[in-house]
Design a protein around this motif. Structure first.
Motif, short mmCIF file in Angstrom:
data_model
loop_
_atom_site.label_atom_id
_atom_site.label_comp_id
_atom_site.label_asym_id
_atom_site.label_seq_id
_atom_site.Cartn_x
_atom_site.Cartn_y
_atom_site.Cartn_z
N ILE A 41 25.65 86.78 11.39
CA ILE A 41 25.07 86.41 12.68
C ILE A 41 23.81 85.57 12.49
CG2 ILE A 41 23.87 87.34 14.70
CD1 ILE A 41 26.84 87.51 14.99
N PHE A 42 22.96 85.96 11.54
CA PHE A 42 21.71 85.25 11.34
C PHE A 42 21.96 83.79 10.96
CE2 PHE A 42 18.26 83.65 8.72
CZ PHE A 42 17.14 83.94 9.50
N LEU A 43 22.83 83.54 10.00
CA LEU A 43 23.06 82.17 9.54
C LEU A 43 23.68 81.31 10.64
CD1 LEU A 43 24.37 82.80 5.91
CD2 LEU A 43 22.12 81.95 6.59
N GLU A 44 24.63 81.86 11.39
CA GLU A 44 25.29 81.06 12.44
C GLU A 44 24.29 80.62 13.51
OE1 GLU A 44 28.46 81.71 16.07
OE2 GLU A 44 28.91 82.65 14.15
N PHE A 45 23.50 81.56 14.01
CA PHE A 45 22.60 81.22 15.11
C PHE A 45 21.33 80.54 14.62
CE2 PHE A 45 25.41 84.30 17.07
CZ PHE A 45 25.69 83.67 18.27
N PHE A 46 20.97 80.71 13.34
CA PHE A 46 19.86 79.95 12.79
C PHE A 46 20.24 78.47 12.75
CE2 PHE A 46 17.18 78.11 9.53
CZ PHE A 46 15.94 78.68 9.77
N ALA A 47 21.49 78.18 12.37
CA ALA A 47 21.95 76.78 12.34
C ALA A 47 21.87 76.16 13.73
CB ALA A 47 23.37 76.72 11.80
N ILE A 188 20.24 67.77 11.76
CA ILE A 188 21.68 67.98 11.88
C ILE A 188 22.29 68.27 10.50
CG2 ILE A 188 23.87 66.91 12.52
CD1 ILE A 188 22.30 65.31 14.63
N VAL A 189 21.85 67.53 9.48
CA VAL A 189 22.36 67.75 8.12
C VAL A 189 21.99 69.15 7.64
CG1 VAL A 189 22.13 67.04 5.71
CG2 VAL A 189 22.39 65.32 7.50
N LEU A 190 20.75 69.59 7.88
CA LEU A 190 20.32 70.92 7.47
C LEU A 190 21.13 72.00 8.19
CD1 LEU A 190 18.42 72.79 5.94
CD2 LEU A 190 16.77 72.54 7.82
N ALA A 191 21.34 71.84 9.51
CA ALA A 191 22.12 72.82 10.26
C ALA A 191 23.55 72.88 9.76
CB ALA A 191 22.09 72.45 11.76
N THR A 192 24.12 71.73 9.41
CA THR A 192 25.48 71.70 8.86
C THR A 192 25.55 72.46 7.54
OG1 THR A 192 25.88 69.56 9.90
CG2 THR A 192 27.35 70.20 8.11
N LEU A 197 27.07 77.32 4.47
CA LEU A 197 26.66 78.48 3.68
C LEU A 197 27.17 79.77 4.30
CD1 LEU A 197 24.96 79.75 1.39
CD2 LEU A 197 23.00 79.68 2.96
N ASP A 198 27.17 79.85 5.63
CA ASP A 198 27.67 81.04 6.32
C ASP A 198 29.16 81.25 6.03
OD1 ASP A 198 27.63 83.27 7.89
OD2 ASP A 198 27.53 82.21 9.80
N VAL A 199 29.93 80.18 6.11
CA VAL A 199 31.37 80.27 5.83
C VAL A 199 31.60 80.70 4.38
CG1 VAL A 199 33.54 78.98 5.69
CG2 VAL A 199 31.97 78.59 7.61
N CYS A 200 30.86 80.11 3.45
CA CYS A 200 31.00 80.47 2.03
C CYS A 200 30.60 81.92 1.79
CB CYS A 200 30.15 79.54 1.17
SG CYS A 200 30.73 77.83 1.13
N PHE A 201 29.57 82.39 2.47
CA PHE A 201 29.15 83.78 2.33
C PHE A 201 30.27 84.74 2.74
CE2 PHE A 201 27.44 87.57 4.44
CZ PHE A 201 26.79 88.18 3.37
N ILE A 202 30.94 84.43 3.85
CA ILE A 202 32.04 85.29 4.30
C ILE A 202 33.17 85.28 3.27
CG2 ILE A 202 33.72 85.70 6.12
CD1 ILE A 202 31.80 84.31 8.05
#
Length: 527
Positions: A41-47, A188-192, A197-202
């Motif tokens: 949750i943190f990584l998704e909404f931080f992006a 935008i690049v940083l958020a991407t 990173l969130d997808v890779c973490f999962i």
């Protein structure tokens, strides 16, 4: 003596067999835990939080004075698609596991972010379409239900909800700073990168939470498509009076919250006159206070006043903060409204905890999907309602500087040579917030009809455990001796305070029940 040792060895081997079959060997780091859900949750909404200021700028540049109306339409389409798809994804996760659907929802929810580098029109179109998979909350809450005991679930839900607030503490400020220094594309690049990173973490670190014996042996196993119909799932709500009251409360309280969240940044910037830095500071302060409210404050309320009173208190805070936004445009009132908004953030975890407590363990994904679907419906109607009300009251963005959002509702007093315009903006600067407060008041009246309960630890839901049919029958028979009956397994609970000593013994704790389960014949058919 030998028979006793043999029995102990048999129970020990059964215990190992049951525990080893609880979770499948899906790759991951450690055992499934709430902390895995927190990081997701943190990584998704931080992006997405990084894009707060850039999105406001792009919306204003693309749609000019109709920004509020178009923003409501975009978020409305996204919410309606979420409503239509949430039950299906929740039901599928109950059958095939949580991990694959966490990957799916996070990937498609964040997929519009890199498209912002190409075209703003395609960016906003993809935000709308991504609503079909923007149900991360339902999968995450089902994941949490898989790995927590019922008595600890309220604090776990509060921690996950607080993580959402924590992700917004610094991300808007960081996004604003980077946008001013390095430009919009750098943000935008940083958020991407963070979304990736969130997808890779999962994929790498998150283990499967759904017990293996709840899942079919192959992906071709059938699924009840009745569970995938969002309207059928809503019809099921009517079969449980408490669930019906809770879902109605969720709808009426989250409808104004969704609308408010879709436009609050524009409102602070263009009505109140906050600059970008002050908007980011406001979000950070409210985020920190929300973390406190959804962790320590929520746990304390659950232990002291029970579920229903906690919900009522949260709704009261929400009503007051909406009235502040509706009738005032002073800066100090906005900061006070922010404090009330942080306190009202206990609503969703409190409601989700109560819904989870009346639901069987292997139905958590379906029920959380229903709740998320209702929230998706609110995310459709709420922003659209706010956008239309702003448009009806002729409140539009004109110019590029804060403070230029004007309410043009006027009264003309004509004379022979002149006309005088009386600006009504100061009386009701935020008309949609008034409608939202009225909706929450109705939600409070409905919440008063929800039966009050003590802290969740006072009740044990035995049938939330996977157990042999023989033990399930044994527990129900001994419960019937005490006059405890239920029409469905998911509602079957035993209140410790009502058990008398002169009747047959029954497990009083989860540990005792598991010991009884392990002592049964391991050849019994699993449910």
């Amino acid at each position: 003596m030998n028979n006793r040792n043999t029995g102990r060895q048999h129970r020990s081997s059964n215990r190992k067999r049951v525990k080893s079959s609880m979770y499948s060997p899906v790759p991951g780091i450690g055992k499934p835990s709430v902390y895995h859900a927190v990081i997701i949750i943190f990584l998704e909404f931080f992006a997405w939080g990084l894009l707060t200021t850039p999105m406001m700028d792009v919306l204003k540049e693309t749609f000019n004075e109709n920004t509020l109306l178009v923003n409501g339409i975009i978020q409305g389409i996204k919410g309606l698609l979420s409503f239509l798809c949430a039950p299906l994804l929740g039901a599928l996760s109950d059958v095939w596991g949580r991990k694959s659907f966490l990957v799916l929802t996070v990937f498609f929810t964040c997929s519009p972010i890199p498209i912002a580098l190409m075209s703003p029109w395609w960016f906003f179109a993809m935000i709308s379409i991504s609503g079909a998979f923007s149900v991360t909350w339902s999968i995450v809450f089902a994941y949490v239900a898989d790995v927590t005991e019922e008595e600890h679930r309220s604090s776990a839900y509060g921690l996950v909800s607080a993580t959402f607030a924590a992700s917004l503490v610094t991300s808007p400020a960081i996004g604003t700073y980077l946008s001013h220094v390095y430009g919009r594309n750098a943000v935008i690049v940083l958020a991407t990168a963070i979304a990736a990173l969130d997808v890779c973490f999962i994929l790498v670190a998150v283990p499967e939470s759904l017990p293996e014996n709840f899942r079919p042996s192959s992906w071709g196993a059938p699924i009840s498509w009745d569970q995938a119909d969002p309207f059928a799932s809503l019809r099921k709500v009517g079969g449980d009076p408490i669930l019906l009251l809770l879902c109605t409360t969720v709808f009426l309280s989250y409808l104004p919250e969704a609308g408010q969240f879709s436009c609050i940044f524009f409102y602070l910037r263009h009505v109140i006159g906050f600059g970008d830095e002050k908007v980011a500071s406001f979000i950070a302060v409210v985020g920190v206070l929300s973390i406190v409210a959804q962790t320590a404050f929520l746990t304390m309320l659950f232990q002291s006043v029970g579920n229903r009173n906690t919900i009522l208190l949260g709704l009261s805070f929400q009503t007051l903060q909406l009235l502040c936004f509706a009738f005032s445009s002073s800066e100090w009132t906005m900061w006070g409204a922010g404090l009330l908004a942080a306190m009202s953030s206990i609503n969703y975890p409190a409601l989700s905890t109560l819904v989870s407590s009346i639901t069987d363990k292997h139905q958590q994904g379906v029920v959380q999907g229903i709740i998320t679907g209702i929230r998706g419906l609110c995310q459709g109607f709420g922003p659209a309602m706010y956008g239309v009300v702003f448009y009806i009251f002729d409140i539009r963005i004109e110019g590029d500087m804060p403070g230029n959002l004007m309410a043009h509702t006027t009264v003309d007093v004509k004379s022979a040579n002149s006309s005088t315009e009386v600006d009504n903006q100061t009386f009701l600067p935020g008309p949609p917030f008034l409608f939202g407060a009225m909706s929450v008041v109705v939600a409070m009246l409905i919440a008063l009809m929800i039966p009050n309960t003590e802290a969740p630890s006072s009740t044990i839901t035995y049938l939330s455990l996977p157990m042999p049919k023989s033990l399930r029958r044994w527990v129900k028979q001994h419960a019937a001796c005490r006059g405890i009956h239920s029409e469905s397994d998911k509602e079957y609970t035993i209140n410790n305070g009502k058990l008398s000593d002169d009747q047959l013994s029954i497990p009083q704790t989860r540990a005792e029940l598991e010991e009884a389960l392990l002592s049964m014949n391991s050849s019994d058919e699993e449910v």
